[in-house]
Write a protein that holds these residues in place. Structure first.
Motif, PDB file in Angstrom:
ATOM      1  N   ASP A 170      26.517  31.853  14.085  1.00  0.00           N
ATOM      2  CA  ASP A 170      27.462  32.574  13.233  1.00  0.00           C
ATOM      3  C   ASP A 170      28.120  31.565  12.289  1.00  0.00           C
ATOM      4  O   ASP A 170      28.925  30.734  12.723  1.00  0.00           O
ATOM      5  N   PHE A 171      27.786  31.619  11.006  1.00  0.00           N
ATOM      6  CA  PHE A 171      28.303  30.652  10.053  1.00  0.00           C
ATOM      7  C   PHE A 171      29.569  31.128   9.351  1.00  0.00           C
ATOM      8  O   PHE A 171      29.936  30.606   8.307  1.00  0.00           O
ATOM      9  N   THR A 172      30.248  32.094   9.971  1.00  0.00           N
ATOM     10  CA  THR A 172      31.555  32.491   9.458  1.00  0.00           C
ATOM     11  C   THR A 172      32.543  31.339   9.593  1.00  0.00           C
ATOM     12  O   THR A 172      33.314  31.050   8.676  1.00  0.00           O
ATOM     13  N   ASP A 173      32.515  30.664  10.742  1.00  0.00           N
ATOM     14  CA  ASP A 173      33.401  29.523  10.980  1.00  0.00           C
ATOM     15  C   ASP A 173      32.634  28.227  11.207  1.00  0.00           C
ATOM     16  O   ASP A 173      33.172  27.147  10.994  1.00  0.00           O
ATOM     17  N   ALA A 174      31.392  28.318  11.651  1.00  0.00           N
ATOM     18  CA  ALA A 174      30.622  27.113  11.962  1.00  0.00           C
ATOM     19  C   ALA A 174      30.206  26.385  10.694  1.00  0.00           C
ATOM     20  O   ALA A 174      29.881  27.000   9.686  1.00  0.00           O
ATOM     21  N   SER A 175      30.237  25.047  10.758  1.00  0.00           N
ATOM     22  CA  SER A 175      29.738  24.209   9.674  1.00  0.00           C
ATOM     23  C   SER A 175      28.240  24.006   9.861  1.00  0.00           C
ATOM     24  O   SER A 175      27.788  23.595  10.928  1.00  0.00           O
ATOM     25  N   LEU A 176      27.466  24.281   8.829  1.00  0.00           N
ATOM     26  CA  LEU A 176      26.012  24.120   8.915  1.00  0.00           C
ATOM     27  C   LEU A 176      25.642  22.686   9.276  1.00  0.00           C
ATOM     28  O   LEU A 176      24.818  22.455  10.173  1.00  0.00           O
ATOM     29  N   TYR A 177      26.223  21.714   8.588  1.00  0.00           N
ATOM     30  CA  TYR A 177      25.883  20.315   8.844  1.00  0.00           C
ATOM     31  C   TYR A 177      26.252  19.904  10.268  1.00  0.00           C
ATOM     32  O   TYR A 177      25.548  19.134  10.912  1.00  0.00           O
ATOM     33  N   GLU A 178      27.368  20.403  10.771  1.00  0.00           N
ATOM     34  CA  GLU A 178      27.769  20.049  12.127  1.00  0.00           C
ATOM     35  C   GLU A 178      26.866  20.702  13.168  1.00  0.00           C
ATOM     36  O   GLU A 178      26.604  20.118  14.224  1.00  0.00           O
ATOM     37  N   VAL A 179      26.377  21.901  12.886  1.00  0.00           N
ATOM     38  CA  VAL A 179      25.408  22.542  13.783  1.00  0.00           C
ATOM     39  C   VAL A 179      24.108  21.743  13.795  1.00  0.00           C
ATOM     40  O   VAL A 179      23.528  21.478  14.858  1.00  0.00           O
ATOM     41  N   LEU A 180      23.651  21.322  12.612  1.00  0.00           N
ATOM     42  CA  LEU A 180      22.419  20.537  12.537  1.00  0.00           C
ATOM     43  C   LEU A 180      22.566  19.215  13.294  1.00  0.00           C
ATOM     44  O   LEU A 180      21.657  18.792  14.012  1.00  0.00           O
ATOM     45  N   ALA A 181      23.720  18.561  13.149  1.00  0.00           N
ATOM     46  CA  ALA A 181      23.929  17.264  13.805  1.00  0.00           C
ATOM     47  C   ALA A 181      24.213  17.426  15.292  1.00  0.00           C
ATOM     48  O   ALA A 181      23.637  16.720  16.130  1.00  0.00           O
ATOM     49  N   GLY A 182      25.119  18.350  15.628  1.00  0.00           N
ATOM     50  CA  GLY A 182      25.565  18.463  17.013  1.00  0.00           C
ATOM     51  C   GLY A 182      24.610  19.194  17.930  1.00  0.00           C
ATOM     52  O   GLY A 182      24.355  18.745  19.048  1.00  0.00           O
ATOM     53  N   HIS A 183      24.070  20.323  17.467  1.00  0.00           N
ATOM     54  CA  HIS A 183      23.208  21.125  18.333  1.00  0.00           C
ATOM     55  C   HIS A 183      21.751  20.683  18.272  1.00  0.00           C
ATOM     56  O   HIS A 183      21.079  20.583  19.304  1.00  0.00           O
ATOM     57  N   PHE A 184      21.278  20.401  17.052  1.00  0.00           N
ATOM     58  CA  PHE A 184      19.863  20.078  16.888  1.00  0.00           C
ATOM     59  C   PHE A 184      19.592  18.574  16.780  1.00  0.00           C
ATOM     60  O   PHE A 184      18.430  18.167  16.678  1.00  0.00           O
ATOM     61  N   ARG A 185      20.667  17.777  16.760  1.00  0.00           N
ATOM     62  CA  ARG A 185      20.539  16.316  16.700  1.00  0.00           C
ATOM     63  C   ARG A 185      19.756  15.854  15.469  1.00  0.00           C
ATOM     64  O   ARG A 185      18.956  14.922  15.526  1.00  0.00           O
ATOM     65  N   LEU A 186      19.999  16.519  14.373  1.00  0.00           N
ATOM     66  CA  LEU A 186      19.369  16.157  13.100  1.00  0.00           C
ATOM     67  C   LEU A 186      20.396  15.408  12.265  1.00  0.00           C
ATOM     68  O   LEU A 186      21.438  15.956  11.897  1.00  0.00           O
ATOM     69  N   ASP A 187      20.114  14.166  11.967  1.00  0.00           N
ATOM     70  CA  ASP A 187      21.053  13.288  11.284  1.00  0.00           C
ATOM     71  C   ASP A 187      20.705  13.217   9.795  1.00  0.00           C
ATOM     72  O   ASP A 187      19.715  12.610   9.414  1.00  0.00           O
ATOM     73  N   ILE A 188      21.525  13.859   8.966  1.00  0.00           N
ATOM     74  CA  ILE A 188      21.303  13.818   7.522  1.00  0.00           C
ATOM     75  C   ILE A 188      21.697  12.436   7.002  1.00  0.00           C
ATOM     76  O   ILE A 188      22.833  12.001   7.155  1.00  0.00           O
ATOM     77  N   GLN A 189      20.739  11.757   6.390  1.00  0.00           N
ATOM     78  CA  GLN A 189      20.951  10.389   5.940  1.00  0.00           C
ATOM     79  C   GLN A 189      21.196  10.277   4.442  1.00  0.00           C
ATOM     80  O   GLN A 189      21.794   9.309   3.976  1.00  0.00           O
TER      81      GLN A 189
END
Length: 252
Positions: A170-189
């Motif tokens: 639910d991206f009403t409150d969730a930050s997309l970048y934080e979901v990618l980093a925190g849940h999926f462990r994808l580090d945007i460089q």
């Protein structure tokens, strides 16, 4: 470093999925916001900070460079690295997520999700994603608000091969970048930006609560992972009276 300063730091968690540089950066931001590190204060030398947080020099440099880019700290010949005064700080920086920028300004970030659908990259997607034609993706259209005031409209496409199930968030409150980093462990460089100007059409004007024809700032961003793989592309239309583009270059 003063003992009182040491007592206020948040230890780094090596087991966390959050990148180490992000943990250090976030903690230093917190200390600056709380004026534990007040305006004009010279922060400890880089090697001392590395020892304090238990991270490498590369990690520390990444964290500090992001604070420099936001004018929270400045490197000064003869004085070292100094905390900037509040009036010198940039309201927005394009290499931060919207949610994080708004939070750092002391406002409540929220989104109204106007559209969210899983699909595949096709001819109708931005040119930056054409090389990924046929790959699974998530299309996300959001109205972004700060303290309930509309600030921007964002059309985002995320390639989901490395983050299957992203459409369930639910991206009403969730930050997309934080979901990618925190849940999926994808580090945007790396994030590539292009900036242009446009006039609000009738639909944009209604959503942003401005008059048709009002100048908008158009920001196109493409985000890359550590292996230079594209992970996300966004086209944002921001109210020019609420969003300012600024950038700082640092000489090493």
């Amino acid at each position: 470093m003063p003992e009182a300063w040491l007592e206020r730091i948040t230890p780094i968690d090596p087991a966390s999925p959050i990148p180490l540089y992000y943990q250090v950066e976030s903690d230093l931001r917190r200390l600056i916001a709380a004026e534990v590190l007040g305006p004009g204060v010279t922060i400890p030398a880089e090697h001392d900070l590395c020892a304090t947080y238990g991270v490498s020099r590369h990690t520390m440099r990444t964290a500090l460079s992001r604070l420099v880019a936001d004018n929270l700290i400045a490197r000064s010949a003869g004085r070292g690295t100094v905390v900037c005064t509040p009036e010198a700080r940039i309201p927005f920086s394009l290499d931060r997520s919207f949610s994080r920028q708004i939070a750092e300004l002391g406002q409540a970030a929220r989104s109204i999700v106007l559209g969210q659908a899983a699909g595949r990259v096709g001819a109708g997607h931005p040119e930056a994603l054409h090389a990924a034609a046929g790959r699974p993706c998530l299309d996300l259209l959001r109205l972004r608000l700060g303290d309930e005031d509309p600030i921007g409209i964002q059309q985002t496409t995320v390639l989901t091969e490395r983050c299957a199930g992203l459409e369930t968030f639910d991206f009403t409150d969730a930050s997309l970048y934080e979901v990618l980093a925190g849940h999926f462990r994808l580090d945007i460089q790396k994030i590539h930006h292009t900036i242009a100007a446009a006039s609000a059409d009738a639909e944009q004007a209604e959503r942003l609560d401005v008059a048709p024809g009002t100048p908008l700032l158009v920001v196109r961003t493409t985000a890359y992972l550590h292996d230079d793989a594209v992970i996300e592309h966004t086209v944002s239309h921001y109210r020019s009276d609420r969003y300012e583009y600024a950038i700082t270059h640092t000489q090493e």
